[in-house]
Design an enzyme around this catalytic site. Structure first.
Site, PDB file in Angstrom:
ATOM      1  N   ASP A   1      37.097  47.838  49.667  1.00 42.93           N
ATOM      2  CA  ASP A   1      37.454  47.608  48.273  1.00 42.93           C
ATOM      3  C   ASP A   1      38.914  47.963  48.020  1.00 42.93           C
ATOM      4  O   ASP A   1      39.416  48.973  48.514  1.00 42.93           O
ATOM      5  CB  ASP A   1      36.548  48.461  47.384  1.00 42.93           C
ATOM      6  CG  ASP A   1      36.810  48.254  45.910  1.00 42.93           C
ATOM      7  OD1 ASP A   1      36.668  47.110  45.448  1.00 42.93           O
ATOM      8  OD2 ASP A   1      37.169  49.235  45.224  1.00 42.93           O
TER       9      ASP A   1
ATOM     10  N   GLU B   1      39.484  43.302  50.883  1.00 39.83           N
ATOM     11  CA  GLU B   1      39.670  42.681  49.575  1.00 39.83           C
ATOM     12  C   GLU B   1      41.109  42.953  49.147  1.00 39.83           C
ATOM     13  O   GLU B   1      41.446  44.045  48.709  1.00 39.83           O
ATOM     14  CB  GLU B   1      38.708  43.257  48.538  1.00 39.83           C
ATOM     15  CG  GLU B   1      38.868  42.589  47.177  1.00 39.83           C
ATOM     16  CD  GLU B   1      38.553  43.503  45.995  1.00 39.83           C
ATOM     17  OE1 GLU B   1      38.277  42.971  44.912  1.00 39.83           O
ATOM     18  OE2 GLU B   1      38.618  44.736  46.154  1.00 39.83           O
TER      19      GLU B   1
END
Length: 663
Positions: A411, A440
């Protein structure tokens, strides 16, 4: 070992984070420069984590003194006029290959990437960053590394204009005097190889240098790419994605709403649907965060990095789900959050009490009471990675969960120091070379391919799909794929393709059923691993709502399953197959709503037609294209003018003769 990791390739003015690996927060770590260019005046401070900025081109050697001894790290600095592939990215991790996070704006969220015509990442077409892939081999009594160099696709340089700079890994006991370099090749006698030898390199042109690549030789190892010799040496490419991941159909599950209206625990609900996911063609399952959090349903605001969220169940429940998934052949991805904690984390609740409070140094601060964060998110606080206890805490969490799963979806990867990701990468790969690290990062950053992550969110193709759905020219998706090379990604880079996720409005809501089918077709037929967000396959309209299992569109469900089958069954649709532009003619319907392209391997070829329009279209394709649709099994041929003419509703894939495609 506390060694800070692989050598770094940077440009002058770039910042390099220097941090001991596997740190003991109670120990003493110091840094000093033992080699620098004569014109350099740079110095280092006294902190265990330092931020080093080379000020002159040349080679630097930085020495770490740690409890387990002294460790040297080589930093190769190129002139600041040379650009790396990180130059044209924005945000915290937008530096060069050795860079560290910096700045506070951060890239956009998952859906904020904006597609621009491929080529905008170059310096105007005259130069730009080259690309490099290293090829290891065993030839006679030598270990050989050859560099395949490619100039910028829109540049004026040729491969012959590029130089290759090799660096031996400071962690390995390789006798530098035994190593020979011959242009784009490096050779090491097998009798001079230690137990492990890692070689790093970049291609250098007049306008920039490439994303670094690396190879590794081990004695008696089990490398992914192995060449056997009398000395029992194995060779592998540590920066490649695991073979299982490149063609996986990845399925994202928003954990707390997956069960729908059924009164069932989340892990049991997912386990009960594993047979369904298998029939759909799914290979890997990504769950949104499962750790204890501040009760936000998305789960990204963590309050305990070592405990399963109580509303989801127990660790035993989670492990039973993983075991059931593994028994059916699925891979499981853990959503790893490293940038921040929730403000209800007990450490932050202590830290916010004042400048002298416990855990104060664990966080970055804007003011006495306000922590650093991004996008003015009010429920999280950014960690301070210059503080060794933070690194230790998160590394311990990584070690705990890596033992259970097959990969991490990382993340906000752009928000965490590059050096920390390198440490996680090396730790995970040393314990399991097939472990996946998926970042990400919006927009994607080519330098993240260099020993940080194996696979990247393809936010550029995502943005192109959104623009096409909204009425843009369908050929934009080809430009998006070609743009990977134009901003510097090497040919061995891997990508995850997506049209929606938990951060985005459902594609079908924004653009309608027909366009949603075409977008799904793009995911399954372009180079990259396709992502399905749970419910996408049956027309779910709510982004994070309970899944409407009882109202599933079974026709759409069957269509997506057929796409997955075609992807798995057709070698020409694999991630390694070439993407080839072909001539085609739209003979019925708006031409800008249709795109056709070919995927080819040495022995197979297929032509793909995507129709984002609301009505079927008739398209003329190169002769040698068979009219049988590999997705539906139907014959879609129509009367034509000597070429292959087909009628397409939303997506069709046709067998083809590669020799006819390029005529």
């Amino acid at each position: 070992m506390h060694h800070p990791g692989p050598p770094r390739f940077v440009a002058t003015g770039d910042e390099v984070e220097l941090a001991p690996r596997d740190p003991d927060p109670t120990a003493t770590y110091t840094w000093r420069l033992t080699q620098a260019p004569a014109q350099s005046t740079v110095s280092l401070g006294d902190d265990p984590v330092e931020h080093f900025v080379p000020d002159a081109p040349g080679r630097y050697v930085v020495r770490l003194t740690a409890p387990d001894g002294e460790h040297d790290l080589t930093v190769r600095a190129f002139p600041g006029t040379l650009e790396s592939s990180g130059t044209h990215t924005s945000g915290r991790s937008g530096g060069h290959s050795g860079g560290v996070s910096g700045g506070r704006s951060g890239p956009g969220r998952s859906g904020s990437g904006e597609y621009t015509q491929a080529g905008d990442g170059s310096d105007g077409g005259g130069g730009g960053q080259p690309r490099l892939t290293l090829r290891p081999d065993i030839e006679g009594d030598e270990a050989v590394v050859r560099a395949d160099c490619s100039p910028h696709p829109e540049g004026t340089e040729t491969a012959a204009d590029l130089a290759v700079e090799f660096l031996l890994d400071d962690r390995d006991d390789v006798d530098a005097d035994a190593v020979t370099r011959d242009g784009t090749a490096l050779r090491i006698p097998l009798d001079a190889l230690p137990e492990r030898a890692r070689i790093h390199a970049v291609a250098v042109g007049n306008h920039g240098y490439s994303v670094p690549d690396a190879v590794e030789f081990t004695r008696g190892g089990d490398g992914v790419e192995t060449v056997t010799s009398g000395a029992g040496v194995a060779a592998r490419r540590p920066y490649d994605a695991p073979a299982w991941a490149e063609d996986s159909v990845i399925y994202e599950i928003y954990v707390r709403t997956f069960a729908g209206e059924r009164d069932e625990s989340p892990f049991d609900a997912i386990t009960d649907r594993l047979d369904y996911l298998d029939s759909l063609g799914v290979d890997a399952i990504w769950l949104t965060p499962v750790l204890q959090n501040d009760h936000a349903p998305h789960g990204y605001n963590i309050t305990d990095f070592f405990e399963i969220a109580s509303d989801l169940g127990t660790r035993a429940d989670y492990e039973r789900f993983i075991e059931a998934a593994h028994d059916r052949g699925f891979k499981v991805l853990f959503d790893l959050v490293c940038n921040h904690s929730a403000r209800t984390h007990p450490y932050f609740e202590s830290a916010v009490e004042g400048p002298d409070a416990d855990y104060r140094e664990w966080y970055e601060w804007r003011s006495d009471t306000e922590p650093e964060t991004y996008f003015e998110w009010e429920h999280i606080a950014n960690f301070n990675f210059d503080h060794l206890p933070v690194r230790r805490h998160l590394l311990d969490a990584v070690a705990q969960w890596a033992d259970l799963v097959d990969g991490f979806r990382c993340d906000m990867a752009w928000a965490v120091p590059n050096g920390f990701w390198r440490e996680i990468h090396d730790y995970c790969k040393d314990r399991d070379s097939e472990f996946l690290l998926l970042d990400e990062t919006i927009p994607y950053i080519p330098d993240f391919q260099a020993g940080l992550f194996d696979m990247h969110f393809d936010s550029t193709t995502y943005a192109a799909l959104r623009q096409v759905g909204g009425g843009g020219d369908a050929e934009a998706i080809l430009g998006a794929i070609e743009g990977r090379a134009e901003i510097g990604f090497p040919e061995h880079a891997s990508f995850m393709l997506y049209a929606e996720n938990h951060d985005e409005t459902r594609y079908i809501v924004d653009y309608g059923r027909e366009a949603a089918e075409a977008a799904a077709g793009a995911l399954f037929t372009l180079p990259g691993a396709p992502l399905l967000y749970a419910g996408q396959e049956f027309g779910q309209r709510g982004r994070r709502d309970d899944l409407a299992w009882d109202h599933a569109d079974e026709t759409l469900q069957s269509f997506v399953s057929d796409l997955a089958s075609a992807r798995h069954d057709q070698p020409a649709l694999s991630a390694d197959a070439d993407l080839v532009r072909i001539p085609y003619e739209v003979r019925d319907g708006p031409s800008d709503r249709v795109v056709a392209y070919a995927r080819t391997t040495e022995n197979d070829a297929a032509v793909v037609v995507l129709n984002f329009g609301s009505e079927p279209t008739t398209v003329g394709l190169p002769a040698g294209t068979d009219g049988t649709d590999l997705v539906s099994g139907e014959y879609r041929g129509a009367a034509g003018d000597g070429d292959a003419t087909v009628t397409v509703d939303s997506v069709s894939v046709f067998p083809a003769d590669e020799n006819d495609l390029r005529q």
